[in-house]
Motif scaffolding. Structure first.
Motif, PDB file in Angstrom:
ATOM      1  N   LYS A 551       0.834  -1.207   0.000  1.00 22.21           N
ATOM      2  CA  LYS A 551       0.000   0.000   0.000  1.00 22.21           C
ATOM      3  C   LYS A 551       0.866   1.253   0.000  1.00 22.21           C
ATOM      4  O   LYS A 551       0.551   2.247  -0.675  1.00 22.21           O
ATOM      5  N   ASN A 553       3.971   1.398  -1.224  1.00 23.26           N
ATOM      6  CA  ASN A 553       4.573   1.471  -2.561  1.00 23.26           C
ATOM      7  C   ASN A 553       3.596   2.035  -3.583  1.00 23.26           C
ATOM      8  O   ASN A 553       3.979   2.819  -4.468  1.00 23.26           O
ATOM      9  N   GLU A 554       2.348   1.630  -3.486  1.00 28.02           N
ATOM     10  CA  GLU A 554       1.340   2.124  -4.434  1.00 28.02           C
ATOM     11  C   GLU A 554       1.065   3.614  -4.231  1.00 28.02           C
ATOM     12  O   GLU A 554       0.860   4.350  -5.203  1.00 28.02           O
ATOM     13  N   LYS A 555       1.071   4.071  -2.998  1.00 30.23           N
ATOM     14  CA  LYS A 555       0.879   5.506  -2.743  1.00 30.23           C
ATOM     15  C   LYS A 555       1.998   6.324  -3.374  1.00 30.23           C
ATOM     16  O   LYS A 555       1.766   7.356  -4.007  1.00 30.23           O
ATOM     17  N   LYS A 557       3.952   5.361  -5.823  1.00 30.46           N
ATOM     18  CA  LYS A 557       3.854   5.217  -7.276  1.00 30.46           C
ATOM     19  C   LYS A 557       2.825   6.188  -7.847  1.00 30.46           C
ATOM     20  O   LYS A 557       3.098   6.899  -8.830  1.00 30.46           O
ATOM     21  N   ASN A 558       1.663   6.232  -7.280  1.00 30.01           N
ATOM     22  CA  ASN A 558       0.596   7.082  -7.815  1.00 30.01           C
ATOM     23  C   ASN A 558       0.891   8.567  -7.619  1.00 30.01           C
ATOM     24  O   ASN A 558       0.425   9.397  -8.406  1.00 30.01           O
ATOM     25  N   GLY A 564       0.672   6.388 -14.504  1.00 35.81           N
ATOM     26  CA  GLY A 564       1.130   5.009 -14.556  1.00 35.81           C
ATOM     27  C   GLY A 564       1.970   4.694 -15.769  1.00 35.81           C
ATOM     28  O   GLY A 564       1.851   3.617 -16.345  1.00 35.81           O
ATOM     29  N   ILE A 573       4.139  -3.830  -8.435  1.00 34.69           N
ATOM     30  CA  ILE A 573       3.573  -2.521  -8.080  1.00 34.69           C
ATOM     31  C   ILE A 573       2.847  -1.965  -9.293  1.00 34.69           C
ATOM     32  O   ILE A 573       3.459  -1.625 -10.308  1.00 34.69           O
ATOM     33  N   TRP A 574       1.526  -1.886  -9.188  1.00 28.41           N
ATOM     34  CA  TRP A 574       0.690  -1.424 -10.294  1.00 28.41           C
ATOM     35  C   TRP A 574       0.109  -0.056  -9.969  1.00 28.41           C
ATOM     36  O   TRP A 574      -0.379   0.173  -8.863  1.00 28.41           O
ATOM     37  N   PRO A 575       0.128   0.858 -10.937  1.00 25.22           N
ATOM     38  CA  PRO A 575      -0.508   2.164 -10.714  1.00 25.22           C
ATOM     39  C   PRO A 575      -2.024   2.024 -10.716  1.00 25.22           C
ATOM     40  O   PRO A 575      -2.572   0.997 -11.144  1.00 25.22           O
ATOM     41  N   SER A 576      -2.698   3.053 -10.270  1.00 26.02           N
ATOM     42  CA  SER A 576      -4.161   3.000 -10.173  1.00 26.02           C
ATOM     43  C   SER A 576      -4.824   2.959 -11.541  1.00 26.02           C
ATOM     44  O   SER A 576      -6.014   2.655 -11.650  1.00 26.02           O
ATOM     45  N   LYS A 580      -4.688  -4.654 -11.518  1.00 26.70           N
ATOM     46  CA  LYS A 580      -3.599  -5.615 -11.334  1.00 26.70           C
ATOM     47  C   LYS A 580      -4.064  -7.062 -11.472  1.00 26.70           C
ATOM     48  O   LYS A 580      -3.322  -7.920 -11.942  1.00 26.70           O
TER      49      LYS A 580
END
Length: 587
Positions: A551, A553-555, A557-558, A564, A573-576, A580
């Motif tokens: 979570k 890492n995703e924050k 990343k976004n 993305g 790690i997938w962007p919003s 995924k």
């Protein structure tokens, strides 16, 4: 939200707006002449042509290649690496493939490419050389991404500082390049580099994937110092002391050409939060320069081999290694290699057996006897003036001498032992590609690396060996592996060698490594690095406290990459802008 299949319009769920174009299902052949094998997700043919034309305007047409036919995926050699797909593929060759490959010439090109990819919302997958074999090579996690070949043109050694014992390099500088520079400039008698098993990879790329070598400087990430990074939006930063301007820098020069603070490659941390780590194994920036510490010539060197006769002594050997390594008696990153790894360097499977099945214990023992090796073989080195080496050797020899049947050799005592001669060079920072020979164990050899981390204990080593060998043989493969001993942990590198031109062999290899990931997680072992096809699965095993790390890492990343664009899906790690679950690789 970008999905890999179905002709439905883009939608989003709480993320930034994605392209409204319809997308082709992964793997469907485009019907328009000149289209790539696979278009980027959400991008139609006319848009793609417009995008690549603007790419060519940035870097020149010679630096843009559209991957429009299977014939462009011919490369299968480490020495001639593909820039568009995974040479050692376990899925179909066309799966992890780029739509096009662009080779920036300099930092402004990288910035302009990132801005263009944001404008068109095309995912971009940077790589340094494309030799990350066993982990996916140059292939992108998202099929149809733009591959960004950082090493083709950006391949300069920018500085070697003898007094500070460091180098500043661009992504395309290989271990061979840096070693040759030291030799040609008569610096080898003062400075050494650390090298992994194969010397053709990028110094920067290997370090930022947290790869290892075998001298006292074997932890490559530990030995990096200072980076220059292009962020997903095209902005440029320098980390650590590089953020403090050089008072003598010419302000009229563009930022990437300005001289840096004199301590940039001397002190990693600078002031405030330490950012460097978020750019390793990540999708948060494109690294354009990196400092790497070099080892000063230790004043003497001696490599050695200790043969361990059978599996039953593995536990004792690891228990001997741990206190010697923590106490720095074992100065370098030593390896304890299974005999089949050494045997595979010296010949393919047919050299030793006509069997198509995994080799039996008696067959393995016969190979060890033929090669004058143990079932396990420990490679280490001594560094320093002769009196220091002699004292260290007496401690090492006395410790391993407690193992019944252990034997001790120096390279000059085994001139025909090809592996010992190779390791003698590797452990003093001389690169080669000779060890890749073990990939030829099977016809059309490809390989996957399964690489769990464990404590340096005999119990862990035995448990990992028993598990990985049993599973390997269950799926029809010989166990080929090595324990690489760090300061306080072991990388257990299991080499899954398969026939990449045989669909069943690829399928079994994929199923084997996927099974091992789950097995290891249940026992508390996590992998430190993996192939594209396993990234999501392994990321999901690091799930403490309801996936709190993911979570975070995703924050990040976004926040840094709201569209993305940069390497979506790297290490799970997938962007919003992506679903995924829809992008999970089939097994």
């Amino acid at each position: 939200m970008k999905e890999p299949q179905s002709f439905v319009p883009e939608t989003t769920t709480g993320g930034p707006t994605a392209p409204s174009a319809y997308r082709k299902p992964n793997g469907e052949k485009p019907s328009v002449a000149g289209d790539p094998i696979i278009l980027p997700p959400g991008i139609d043919s006319p848009t793609f042509k417009k995008f690549t034309q603007q790419l060519a305007d940035i870097v020149g047409r010679d630096n843009v290649t559209v991957i429009s036919k299977d014939e462009e995926l011919y490369q299968e050699s480490y020495l001639d690496p593909s820039k568009a797909h995974d040479m050692f593929h376990i899925l179909e060759k066309q799966y992890f493939v780029s739509s096009a490959v662009v080779a920036p010439r300099d930092v402004p090109d990288v910035q302009a490419i990132m801005r263009l990819c944001n404008e068109f919302e095309v995912p971009v997958w940077p790589f340094s050389i494309g030799r990350n074999v066993g982990y996916g090579g140059a292939g992108p996690r998202v099929p149809g991404s733009l591959g960004m070949d950082m090493g083709r043109n950006m391949n300069k050694i920018l500085n070697v500082d003898v007094e500070g014992a460091y180098a500043l390099v661009e992504p395309g500088v290989t271990f061979f390049d840096l070693h040759d520079y030291l030799v040609k400039n008569n610096l080898r008698d003062r400075l050494w580099i650390d090298v992994p098993d194969l010397g053709g990879g990028s110094v920067l790329g290997n370090t930022c994937e947290r790869g290892v070598g075998y001298t006292p400087y074997g932890d490559h990430w530990m030995m990096h110092c200072g980076m220059e990074v292009v962020l997903p939006d095209g902005s440029l930063i320098r980390t650590g002391m590089g953020a403090l301007p050089d008072p003598n820098a010419d302000p009229n020069l563009p930022p990437h050409e300005q001289t840096a603070n004199s301590c940039w490659q001397l002190f990693n941390y600078g002031f405030g939060p330490y950012n460097d780590g978020i750019f390793t194994q990540s999708s948060l920036g494109v690294i354009t320069k990196m400092g790497i510490w070099l080892m000063t010539n230790p004043g003497g060197y001696q490599s050695y081999l200790i043969t361990i006769p059978s599996d039953k002594e593995l536990h004792q050997a690891i228990e001997i290694i741990r206190p010697l390594r923590v106490g720095m008696v074992l100065q370098n990153v030593p390896t304890l290699r299974h005999v089949l790894m050494d045997a595979a360097v010296m010949g393919d499977k047919t050299t030793y057996s006509d069997s198509k099945k995994p080799l039996t214990d008696s067959e393995i023992d016969a190979i060890a006897k033929k090669l004058n090796l143990g079932r396990w073989n420990f490679y280490g080195a001594l560094y320093g003036p002769e009196p220091i080496r002699e004292v260290m050797w007496q401690v090492v020899k006395a410790s391993f001498g407690n193992i019944p049947g252990a034997k001790f050799y120096f390279p000059e005592e085994m001139p025909d032992n090809k592996v010992l001669q190779i390791r003698n060079n590797t452990l003093q920072g001389i690169p080669s590609v000779d060890e890749l020979k073990w990939v030829d164990w099977l016809p059309n050899g490809g390989h996957l690396f399964f690489s769990p981390i464990a404590k340096v204990t005999g119990d862990d080593a035995l448990a990992q060996y028993e598990l990985t060998r049993r599973r390997s043989e269950e799926f029809g493969f010989d166990f080929i592996g090595t324990f690489v001993v760090g300061m306080r942990e072991m990388h257990h590198i299991v080499c899954i060698v398969y026939d990449r031109k045989d669909a069943d062999s690829r399928r079994r290899a994929h199923k084997l490594i996927s099974t091992l990931v789950d097995d290891a997680a249940k026992l508390g072992w996590g992998e430190y690095r993996t192939h594209l096809a396993l990234m999501d699965q392994i990321a999901e095993t690091y799930n403490f406290n309801d996936n709190a790390q993911m979570k975070l890492n995703e924050k990040i990343k976004n926040a840094l990459d709201p569209k993305g664009i940069l390497a979506p899906g790297k290490n799970g790690i997938w962007p919003s802008t992506y679903d995924k679950k829809a992008w999970r690789v089939p097994i």
